[in-house]
Design a protein around this motif. Structure first.
Motif, PDB file in Angstrom:
ATOM      1  N   PRO A  27     -47.003  15.413 -20.324  1.00 27.67           N
ATOM      2  CA  PRO A  27     -47.077  14.252 -19.429  1.00 27.67           C
ATOM      3  C   PRO A  27     -48.194  13.299 -19.861  1.00 27.67           C
ATOM      4  N   VAL A  28     -47.930  12.005 -19.707  1.00 26.75           N
ATOM      5  CA  VAL A  28     -48.906  10.968 -20.051  1.00 26.75           C
ATOM      6  C   VAL A  28     -49.177  10.171 -18.784  1.00 26.75           C
ATOM      7  N   GLY A  32     -52.327   4.989 -13.115  1.00 25.85           N
ATOM      8  CA  GLY A  32     -51.694   5.550 -11.937  1.00 25.85           C
ATOM      9  C   GLY A  32     -50.207   5.839 -12.102  1.00 25.85           C
ATOM     10  N   VAL A  33     -49.668   5.722 -13.307  1.00 25.05           N
ATOM     11  CA  VAL A  33     -48.255   5.997 -13.565  1.00 25.05           C
ATOM     12  C   VAL A  33     -48.171   7.215 -14.483  1.00 25.05           C
ATOM     13  N   LEU A  34     -47.397   8.195 -14.046  1.00 29.56           N
ATOM     14  CA  LEU A  34     -47.203   9.422 -14.824  1.00 29.56           C
ATOM     15  C   LEU A  34     -45.834   9.366 -15.497  1.00 29.56           C
ATOM     16  N   VAL A  35     -45.803   9.580 -16.809  1.00 31.96           N
ATOM     17  CA  VAL A  35     -44.560   9.565 -17.573  1.00 31.96           C
ATOM     18  C   VAL A  35     -44.378  10.950 -18.196  1.00 31.96           C
ATOM     19  N   PHE A 103     -39.055  10.775 -17.103  1.00 34.00           N
ATOM     20  CA  PHE A 103     -39.270  10.655 -15.669  1.00 34.00           C
ATOM     21  C   PHE A 103     -40.539   9.844 -15.468  1.00 34.00           C
ATOM     22  N   VAL A 104     -40.462   8.820 -14.637  1.00 36.60           N
ATOM     23  CA  VAL A 104     -41.616   7.978 -14.356  1.00 36.60           C
ATOM     24  C   VAL A 104     -41.995   8.186 -12.897  1.00 36.60           C
ATOM     25  N   VAL A 105     -43.233   8.604 -12.672  1.00 34.58           N
ATOM     26  CA  VAL A 105     -43.739   8.838 -11.323  1.00 34.58           C
ATOM     27  C   VAL A 105     -44.797   7.787 -11.040  1.00 34.58           C
ATOM     28  N   ASP A 106     -44.529   6.951 -10.025  1.00 35.05           N
ATOM     29  CA  ASP A 106     -45.500   5.919  -9.642  1.00 35.05           C
ATOM     30  C   ASP A 106     -45.519   5.784  -8.123  1.00 35.05           C
ATOM     31  N   ASP A 107     -46.075   4.692  -7.609  1.00 36.59           N
ATOM     32  CA  ASP A 107     -46.185   4.485  -6.164  1.00 36.59           C
ATOM     33  C   ASP A 107     -44.817   4.401  -5.487  1.00 36.59           C
ATOM     34  N   GLN A 108     -43.803   3.980  -6.221  1.00 37.02           N
ATOM     35  CA  GLN A 108     -42.468   3.823  -5.658  1.00 37.02           C
ATOM     36  C   GLN A 108     -41.682   5.134  -5.641  1.00 37.02           C
ATOM     37  N   TRP A 112     -35.696   7.966 -13.167  1.00 34.96           N
ATOM     38  CA  TRP A 112     -35.297   8.362 -14.515  1.00 34.96           C
ATOM     39  C   TRP A 112     -35.072   7.107 -15.356  1.00 34.96           C
ATOM     40  N   VAL A 113     -35.696   7.055 -16.515  1.00 29.77           N
ATOM     41  CA  VAL A 113     -35.521   5.939 -17.439  1.00 29.77           C
ATOM     42  C   VAL A 113     -34.883   6.514 -18.709  1.00 29.77           C
TER      43      VAL A 113
END
Length: 146
Positions: A27-28, A32-35, A103-108, A112-113
């Motif tokens: 994970p990167v 504040g965004v986890l990819v 997978f992109v994890v953010d405030d929203q 899946w991208v």
């Protein structure tokens, strides 16, 4: 001396190859965004074995050409020699991996991208172009016949 493979080492390597790290990358996190990158991974393997007889072994187990070879090996002495027979195999393993997306994890939330495979898109366009050209050529040749 006979070679005996280290099965524990082989099974550890295979287990490591099928691990979760082969599908999901590290994970990167940035701003504040986890990819979490993901990949399509396919693997396969196979193994073989073998056996044979020792020189001078059971004469009933020799093949048709073994007698000729044995006579040649015995030479002029006239001694009967039974040729050794045998064969062997090995172990093979292969793996194919290609990016699937992330997978992109953010405030929203989590989304899946998908990864875009440009080569696959270009190949699809080329195939479509060939099919359209063939259809047009067929239609033109059919129209000229009338």
């Amino acid at each position: 001396m006979r070679y005996i493979p280290d099965l524990s080492r082989i099974s550890e390597a295979v287990a490591e190859s099928f691990g979760v790290r082969q599908v999901y990358g590290e994970p990167v996190e940035r701003d504040g965004v986890l990819v979490v990158p993901a990949a399509r991974v396919s693997s396969g393997g196979g193994a073989g074995g073998g056996g044979g007889s020792e020189p001078g072994g059971d004469p009933e187990r020799r093949d048709e050409g073994a007698e000729d070879r044995a006579e040649t090996e015995a030479g002029a002495t006239g001694d009967s020699v039974v040729a050794a027979e045998g064969g062997g195999g090995g172990l093979g393993f292969g793996r194919h991996a290609e990016p699937a997306g992330a997978f992109v994890v953010d405030d929203q939330g989590v989304r899946w991208v998908p990864a875009v495979d440009v080569n696959r898109i270009v190949l699809g366009g080329q195939v479509a172009l060939v099919l359209v050209a063939a259809a047009v050529a067929w239609a033109v040749s059919r129209r000229r016949r009338r």
